[in-house]
Enzyme design. Structure first.
Site, mmCIF file in Angstrom:
data_model
loop_
_atom_site.group_PDB
_atom_site.id
_atom_site.type_symbol
_atom_site.label_atom_id
_atom_site.label_comp_id
_atom_site.label_asym_id
_atom_site.label_seq_id
_atom_site.Cartn_x
_atom_site.Cartn_y
_atom_site.Cartn_z
ATOM 1 C CB SER A 221 -0.893 -0.003 1.247
ATOM 2 O OG SER A 221 -0.074 0.171 2.393
ATOM 3 C CG ASP B 251 -4.069 -2.788 -1.084
ATOM 4 O OD1 ASP B 251 -5.099 -2.849 -1.768
ATOM 5 O OD2 ASP B 251 -4.059 -2.910 0.168
ATOM 6 C CG HIS C 46 -10.504 -4.150 -1.202
ATOM 7 N ND1 HIS C 46 -9.370 -3.386 -1.161
ATOM 8 C CD2 HIS C 46 -10.639 -4.571 -2.485
ATOM 9 C CE1 HIS C 46 -8.842 -3.337 -2.370
ATOM 10 N NE2 HIS C 46 -9.586 -4.043 -3.194
ATOM 11 C CB SER D 97 -9.140 -8.725 8.427
ATOM 12 O OG SER D 97 -8.011 -8.550 7.603
ATOM 13 C CG ASN E 66 -7.415 -6.894 -1.126
ATOM 14 O OD1 ASN E 66 -7.326 -7.773 -1.989
ATOM 15 N ND2 ASN E 66 -7.223 -5.618 -1.390
ATOM 16 C CG ASP F 296 -3.119 -4.268 5.620
ATOM 17 O OD1 ASP F 296 -2.115 -4.730 6.196
ATOM 18 O OD2 ASP F 296 -3.246 -3.067 5.361
HETATM 19 ZN ZN LIG Z 1 -8.825 -2.427 0.544
#
Ligand SMILES: [Zn+2]
Length: 336
Positions: free
Chosen positions: A53, A92, A225, A228, A247, A249
């Site tokens: 990112s 990203d 996205h 998580s 995604n 993160d």
């Molecule tokens: Zn994202």
């Protein structure tokens, strides 16, 4: 040469679409998470997609995004070399503010794909910015991901208070006019820490978007996205609806923090001087009897703990995504 360009990444997405599995796209900002990922993905025989990112580039470059991006890209390419899997790098959430850096990343092939995020803009402006980047990448073998709709939460340097679901009717027009290879959609997931049970996840929307695209003759893989906090059954459901890239993160950030926290809490006596000992970081306690323990304060020691934990969690997430055993790497691609 495990680091591969977007042409090979396109092959990987095609296979994922045909066989209904997905790739977790894992953010990195330093070496330990990357090393844990490489170990896990090689063990599971899954190709690996890592993401950088703008914030990670800025961090790794000590404030200089350009230096950080080049350094992280080189780190991935060098460390990936001995592993018998294909490794891809995605930019990203790069925005129009980083256009110069996007152009350089494309020109010197720092990455396999680029996500241009102009989802904050109105539809026409989003189309214009995304198309500019797609045109820039044309013929280079680098894929472009664009986003339609807003994903709630704070991701790196982009924040949104509201979730704005992707309109299936706009999706086909958007992909067609931008020329994007992948489409990131908003169906109710959130950036950051979220709880799967609390999300207003509209999985049906992913199916509708997919149908509209297919009817328009577009087979762009869909990207989700903010995954998580998703429960395993929600991940499987979304993959069933045609999501090819998920995604991740926040999840590995937590694994990093949690592992370091537990390690340092358990070994505090080797790092923090006991009561009565004068604090003396400047002279490294050279004047007194007490000494800190190098076996616990050396950053490589906690780093190895983090790598092992990332590897363990990554193996579970590879299993959720279904990408294990699906690597397209073949012997003739070489190994150092
Ligand atoms: Zn994202």
């Amino acid at each position: 040469m495990p680091f591969c360009d977007g042409v090979k990444l396109q092959e990987a997405y095609r296979r994922a679409q045909a066989e209904r599995f997905a790739f977790m796209a894992n953010n990195i900002a330093e070496p330990s998470i990357l090393i844990g990922l490489l170990e896990a993905y090689a063990e599971a025989r899954s190709d690996l997609l890592v993401q950088i990112s703008p914030g990670a580039a800025k961090y790794a470059g000590g404030g200089d995004k350009r230096a950080g991006l080049r350094a992280l890209s080189a780190l991935v390419r060098e460390l990936a070399e001995p592993y018998p899997i294909r490794v891809f790098i995605n930019l990203d959430h790069f925005t129009a503010d980083e256009m110069g850096l996007i152009e350089e990343a494309i020109d010197v092939r720092l990455v396999s794909s680029v996500m241009i995020d102009a989802s904050r803009e109105a539809f026409e402006e989003n189309v214009r910015i995304s198309r500019t980047v797609a045109e820039k990448a044309k013929g280079t073998g680098i894929l472009i991901e664009a986003e339609l709709g807003k994903i709630r939460g704070v991701e790196d340097e982009v924040a949104s208070d509201e979730a704005l679901y992707t309109d299936p009717d706009e999706a086909a027009e958007f992909v067609k006019r931008t020329g994007a290879d992948l489409l990131a959609i908003s169906v109710g997931t959130q950036h950051g820490v979220s709880k799967g049970r609390d999300l207003e996840l509209r999985a049906d929307l992913a199916t509708k978007i997919r149908d509209r695209l297919v009817r328009a003759g577009i087979d762009a893989p869909l990207v989700l996205h903010g995954t998580s906090g998703l429960l395993p059954e929600q991940v499987r459901e979304m993959i069933g609806y045609g999501i090819c890239k998920l995604n991740k993160d926040t999840h590995y950030q937590y694994v990093f923090g949690r592992t370091a926290c537990e390690f340092f809490a358990a070994h505090a006596e080797g790092i923090i001087p006991p009561a009565g000992v004068e604090d003396d970081v400047v002279n490294l306690f050279a004047k007194g009897d007490w000494s800190p323990d190098k076996k616990v304060f050396d950053p490589r020691v906690v780093g190895r703990e983090i790598q092992a934990k990332v590897r363990e969690i990554a193996l579970v997430l590879i299993d959720q995504a279904g990408s294990g055993g699906k690597t397209l790497w073949v012997q003739k691609e070489g190994r150092r």
